[in-house]
Design an enzyme around this catalytic site. Structure first.
Site, mmCIF file in Angstrom:
data_model
loop_
_atom_site.group_PDB
_atom_site.id
_atom_site.type_symbol
_atom_site.label_atom_id
_atom_site.label_comp_id
_atom_site.label_asym_id
_atom_site.label_seq_id
_atom_site.Cartn_x
_atom_site.Cartn_y
_atom_site.Cartn_z
ATOM 1 N N THR A 142 0.814 -1.218 0.000
ATOM 2 C CA THR A 142 0.000 0.000 0.000
ATOM 3 C C THR A 142 0.845 1.263 0.000
ATOM 4 O OG1 THR A 142 -1.549 1.291 1.351
ATOM 5 C CG2 THR A 142 -0.102 -0.199 2.529
ATOM 6 N N TYR A 200 -1.987 0.470 9.865
ATOM 7 C CA TYR A 200 -2.214 -0.222 8.592
ATOM 8 C C TYR A 200 -0.961 -0.154 7.728
ATOM 9 C CZ TYR A 200 -3.819 -0.954 3.813
ATOM 10 O OH TYR A 200 -3.938 -1.385 2.510
#
Length: 336
Positions: free
Chosen positions: A121, A145
């Protein structure tokens, strides 16, 4: 001609994973899916694809799948993906995204898997000082995250130097849209992806769209993101696998985006245009862990892979998301 080896797709009943399964099948690869169906859907896995319901941390199950299906490559999509939730519940993210990825990588090494493609990501960059952001930009995640994904990238780098396995980490920017043939799409109830939320609102499934933050240092004050069509992203995974097979001594890390950003307001304007209606916008404060802008420098992936995006148009992305949302209504009405 690339030798098409059997591929295990983790999270293959989920949003991005199910598109990767379609891309692999359409290109003639033998594909198998493992998914615990916590956020995935059994209907998203095509008929004829071997499916195992289970957890990627189940070493015995993974060993069995790898042996039964002759798995030589893994595409790893299973994990948790909601940034604000990661701030509120970091241990869930380190468990699902890091600890379980470690178990999966261990199973890959034990089972003689040669290639590993990881769903990473742009959140690994945190709040970048430069834009567009390059792969060698500082990795300073501002939420669990992003850190949970960066830790997995680090593990893959270390493991690939110690064992005969190579990998590609693809750092996604904002994934959106749906399969152009409406075979699969974003199906999760309560999803937080902006375009998914906006088309739900346009179809009357939500009363409004919340705009989180109107005071960012961007042209209209709302967050700017690089939206990439999920089918273009899936195509990049197949090409990355071909590259890993062709160069077994090489590993890669690449951004996946179009190199163009749109603000929240620009996206909502596009949904209004496509649907010919006006979505109610409710202005709220910033969410924890949200940078002002995230735009990719995609020059590396374009130089490394023969990747030619087919759907790099915001209106097209919205149209495909809208078509899937209507199809999803039919699926639910049929009781799937």
């Amino acid at each position: 001609m690339t030798r098409k080896v059997p591929v295990l797709v983790t999270g293959g009943a989920g949003y991005i994973g199910s598109h990767a399964v379609l891309a692999l099948r359409d290109a003639g690869w033998p594909v198998t899916v493992i998914d615990n169906l916590v956020t995935g859907f059994r209907f998203a896995v095509p008929e004829g694809v071997p499916f195992y319901e289970g957890d990627i941390a189940d070493a015995d199950l993974l060993a069995r799948i790898i042996a039964e299906q002759g798995i030589k490559a893994i595409m790893h999509f299973a994990g948790s993906v909601i940034v604000p939730e990661s701030v509120e519940n970091p241990l869930k993210y380190y468990e699902n995204n890091t600890v379980k990825s470690r178990a999966l990588i261990a199973a890959a090494v034990s089972g003689g898997v040669d290639h590993f493609i990881f769903s990473s990501t742009a959140a690994t960059y945190g709040t970048p000082e430069e834009s567009p952001v390059r792969e060698d930009s500082p990795k300073l995640p501002i939420n669990p995250y992003g850190m949970s994904k960066l830790m997995t990238e680090t593990m893959l780098g270390d493991v690939s130097r110690a064992h005969p396995i190579n990998y590609c980490a693809l750092r996604y920017f904002n994934v959106a849209g749906a399969d152009p043939l409406a075979r699969t799409g974003q199906s999760t109830a309560g999803a937080t992806h902006l375009i998914k939320v906006a088309v739900e609102a346009a179809l009357g499934k939500r009363e409004h769209v919340a705009v989180f933050g109107t005071d960012f240092d961007t042209p209209d004050g709302t967050g700017v993101r690089d939206y990439i069509h999920v089918s273009d992203l899936a195509a990049a995974h197949v090409l990355a696998l071909e590259a890993l097979i062709a160069q077994p001594d090489q590993s890669m890390t690449m951004n996946c985006g179009y190199g163009r950003g749109f603000s929240v307001m620009e996206v909502l304007d596009a949904v209004d245009r496509v649907t010919n209606r006006t979505i109610e916008r409710r202005l709220e404060g910033r969410r924890a862990g949200d940078p002002a802008a995230l735009i990719s420098d995609n020059s590396r992936i374009k130089a490394t892979l023969p990747w030619q995006p087919q759907y790099a148009d915001l209106g097209t992305i919205v149209e495909h998301a809208l078509a899937w949302e209507r199809r999803l209504t039919e699926i639910h009405a049929a009781g799937a």
